[in-house]
Design an enzyme around this catalytic site. Structure first.
Site, short mmCIF file in Angstrom:
data_model
loop_
_atom_site.label_atom_id
_atom_site.label_comp_id
_atom_site.label_asym_id
_atom_site.label_seq_id
_atom_site.Cartn_x
_atom_site.Cartn_y
_atom_site.Cartn_z
N LYS A 61 0.84 -1.20 0.00
CA LYS A 61 0.00 0.00 0.00
C LYS A 61 0.88 1.25 0.00
O LYS A 61 2.06 1.20 0.36
CB LYS A 61 -0.93 -0.02 1.21
CG LYS A 61 -0.22 0.01 2.56
CD LYS A 61 -1.18 -0.35 3.70
CE LYS A 61 -0.45 -0.26 5.03
NZ LYS A 61 -1.21 -0.94 6.10
N TYR A 281 14.27 30.86 7.45
CA TYR A 281 13.05 31.57 7.87
C TYR A 281 13.01 31.80 9.37
O TYR A 281 13.42 30.94 10.16
CB TYR A 281 11.82 30.71 7.53
CG TYR A 281 11.34 30.85 6.09
CD1 TYR A 281 10.97 32.08 5.58
CD2 TYR A 281 11.24 29.72 5.29
CE1 TYR A 281 10.52 32.18 4.27
CE2 TYR A 281 10.78 29.82 3.99
CZ TYR A 281 10.42 31.06 3.48
OH TYR A 281 9.97 31.16 2.19
C1 LIG Z 1 -0.46 -1.87 6.75
C2 LIG Z 1 -1.02 -3.12 7.19
C3 LIG Z 1 -0.18 -4.21 7.46
C4 LIG Z 1 1.32 -4.13 7.45
O1 LIG Z 1 1.76 -3.72 8.73
P1 LIG Z 1 3.29 -3.52 9.08
O2 LIG Z 1 3.27 -2.97 10.43
O3 LIG Z 1 3.80 -2.51 8.11
O4 LIG Z 1 3.95 -4.82 8.93
C5 LIG Z 1 -0.77 -5.40 7.78
N1 LIG Z 1 -2.12 -5.52 7.84
C6 LIG Z 1 -2.95 -4.50 7.61
C7 LIG Z 1 -4.42 -4.70 7.71
C8 LIG Z 1 -2.43 -3.25 7.29
O5 LIG Z 1 -3.25 -2.23 7.06
#
Ligand SMILES: *Cc1c(COP(=O)(O)O)cnc(C)c1O
Length: 653
Positions: A61, A281
């Site tokens: 993702k 800044y």
């Molecule tokens: C993002 C996500 C993961 C991955 O989690 P990590 O902490 O990055 O290993 C696993 N399951 C779900 C449902 C997620 O949204």
């Protein structure tokens, strides 16, 4: 190589034409390097800790946490991941567009309006409520696979435990829904054993209450693989740890993780400040002594967090240097006191592998999240992917990609216009536009696009024997290509003025067009079809003059059986080309994949320029020249209205 391009084109693009679209990092203000070997190392280190029967879902993702979803997905699948996890339908559709066929789970709840899109792209939605389940059942065909998400205390998406059994029953009763998996997600797998055990027990209790279990049960994210070895399931979800950052310090002694992403830039300017001067800044940094400092062309708009103002650390050669003053939108300043011989152009690492530069260390400077810092990193940076120290692919600067269904002419025109303007400035943008046009042609329209494959065209000039034709080259042309046959006949058109010929550009059944010199009569004496074949069938032909054009119809009764199949066309002609002309143009009228053009001539003809007007991936085709021939080839897609102009002169005999 004597390409003629006007001077506006030459100023930017002085590199030799190349078919290698890979770029080097030298041209960029900032860039991201992705070390796929480090990713593999992490993937294996985690995979070694789970049972060989347990399946792996790689979470990609948010563009694989800023690492590039496509390359990470491909690599993960190579290493044995069976599933990919994305946040939403768009992310999944993009992977599908690039040809990823493996199962993709959408982890977040989807909108009802996204259902058709989800189905079209064969993505697996996560089900958290009745309404979505029923709506999906309406539109899906039998046994569409889904995963149920059960909220055991994360307090985010997923069905509440009190309603989970009811949701399970409903899904079981819906004919078009097949519960392939059930999962839950931990709220604090990395650092809260007690709460996680509480979640595990709730999840286990729910599973125990079911009459039967689906194929997959999953709960572990990557931290849980280290911290919660008893998390239930036969599938695990690999995320953070595969990208090489620790989600808790305690993990450092347990597993070796190598950072996958490096974020780099270059010194753009070196300056001197006097004691008492301010940097940046709002006057937040006042120099305590005279110092040299450097400007780095990266700011919070590039993902270098604003909260790193006066806190950030970067690497120059072997020295760690502090960020001084506020992070601006597009720049930071760094104190050069601790380094020697810094020069404009020197490489600077902002995120990387050395201890102070790991994303968990840098985000800790401002109590931020390493997840977030990775996701936002390099918004203006191209990505370079390395495997065994070799650059294997790149993702462009403008990598915000999308699969769009809302193309219209105005939008396409804007894209083409931008392409025309920008092509000279960077192969990246041309690449992006090329991909976009292909996307428009192939994925956003129906797939019924008839294109030509392996287009080979040769033109041969030779000296005429016939004394009456001394002012002309005897011209043999030969054409071959593959295409889906759409009718049992096709046409070859020859006209002796451009207007008459132009009509034929739009006629779909015209496979070849030739423009004859005006002073030649339209007759088989001046334009002769030597042979027309489809596959091995020699076609009949009939010639007539229609609308001041010579129309040759080629046909054979056997063609009817070949309609809708891909066939090979071969067309050979013999004609005449005026010796007084100094150029010859070859046009491509339809979408064409792979092109070879060969022009052969007597040695007295001197090729002066080859002007490519190719609309496609590369501006310049590959070129080969001998004293009596010029050939060009392109392995890529070419768009209609492309062509090549050969410009030549004759040496006096
Ligand atoms: C993002 C996500 C993961 C991955 O989690 P990590 O902490 O990055 O290993 C696993 N399951 C779900 C449902 C997620 O949204």
């Amino acid at each position: 190589m004597n390409y003629n391009h006007d001077s506006r084109l030459t100023t930017h693009d002085s590199r030799p034409p190349t078919n290698d679209s890979r770029l080097t990092t030298h041209e960029f203000r900032s860039w991201v390097e992705i070390d796929l070997d480090a990713y593999q190392h992490n993937f294996k280190a985690l995979a070694d800790r789970i049972s060989p029967q347990t399946r792996i879902m790689q979470i990609v993702k948010a563009d694989a946490y800023g690492h590039g979803a496509l390359e990470i997905a491909r690599t993960a699948l190579d290493y044995g991941a069976a599933f990919l996890g994305v946040a939403n339908a768009d992310e999944g559709a993009l992977l599908r567009y690039y040809g990823i066929k493996e199962p993709i789970l959408i982890l977040s709840p989807s909108l009802l309006s996204e259902i058709p899109y989800i189905l079209e792209n064969s993505l697996m939605p996560t089900i958290s409520d009745h309404e979505f389940a029923s709506a999906l059942n309406e539109l899906a065909s039998k046994n569409y696979p889904v995963h149920l998400n059960i909220d055991t205390g994360m307090g985010r998406s997923g069905a509440e435990l009190s309603q989970a059994n009811e949701l399970y029953e409903l899904c079981k009763s819906l004919p078009n829904i097949n519960i392939q998996g059930i999962f839950t997600h931990f709220a604090a797998a990395e650092n809260d054993q007690e709460y996680s055990q509480f979640q595990i027990s709730l999840f286990q209790k729910f599973l125990d209450s079911l009459p039967e279990l689906p194929e997959y049960i999953h709960s572990a994210n990557s931290s849980a693989i280290i911290n919660l070895t008893d998390s239930p399931g036969n599938l695990v979800r690999f995320g953070a740890l595969t990208y090489g950052f620790y989600t808790d310090n305690s993990q450092r002694n347990v597993i070796d993780l190598q950072p996958v992403l490096k974020f780099k830039s270059r010194i753009s300017q070196i300056k001197t400040a006097r004691k008492g001067d301010y940097i940046g800044y709002n006057l937040t940094y006042k120099c305590k002594h005279d110092l040299n400092y450097a400007i780095i062309p990266v700011g919070y708009a590039d993902g270098y967090d604003y909260l790193l103002s006066n806190l950030g650390k970067v690497l120059h050669k072997k020295a760690i240097l502090p960020v001084i003053g506020k992070v601006s939108m597009d720049m930071i300043a760094i104190d050069l006191t601790a380094t020697l011989n810094a020069q404009a152009g020197d490489e600077i690492t902002l995120l990387g592998k050395s201890p102070n530069l790991r994303v968990e260390d840098v985000s800790a400077l401002y109590k931020g999240s390493p997840y977030e810092l990775l996701c936002q990193t390099g918004r203006r940076a191209p990505r370079f992917f390395y495997k065994e120290d070799e650059l294997i692919s790149t993702a462009p600067l403008l990598r915000r990609e999308f699969v769009s269904s809302d193309y219209n002419d105005a939008k396409l025109n804007r894209i083409i216009e931008a392409a025309m303007q920008q092509r000279m400035q960077g192969s990246q943008i041309a690449d992006f536009v090329y991909q976009d046009i292909l996307k428009n042609i192939f994925s956003d329209q129906d797939n019924n696009v008839h294109f030509r494959h392996d287009f080979q065209h040769s033109i041969d000039f030779s000296i005429a024997d016939d004394p009456a034709k001394q002012d002309y080259w005897l011209t043999r042309t030969s054409l071959s290509f593959r295409k889906i046959l759409s009718a049992d006949s096709f046409c070859i058109a020859c006209a002796n003025n451009e207007d008459n010929l132009n009509k034929y550009f739009l006629e779909p059944d015209v496979e070849y067009r030739w423009l004859l010199d005006e002073s030649l009569a339209l007759s088989p004496d001046s334009f002769q079809l030597i042979s027309a074949r489809i596959n091995d069938i020699e076609l009949y032909s009939s010639t007539r003059i229609v609308n001041n054009c010579l129309e040759i119809t080629c046909y054979h009764e056997k063609l009817e059986k070949l309609i809708d199949q891909e066939v090979t066309f071969e067309i050979k002609t013999l004609t005449w080309y005026p010796r007084s002309f100094h150029q010859l143009t070859v046009y491509i009228t339809g979408i064409t994949h792979k092109l070879d053009i060969e022009f052969t001539y007597p040695a007295s003809l001197q090729m002066e320029n080859i002007i490519p007007i190719l609309a496609g991936k590369n501006k310049f085709p590959q070129l080969m020249q001998t004293p009596t021939s010029t050939s060009l080839s392109s392995p890529h897609w070419l768009f209609p209205s492309s062509g090549i102009i050969f410009v030549y002169y004759l040496q006096p005999e």
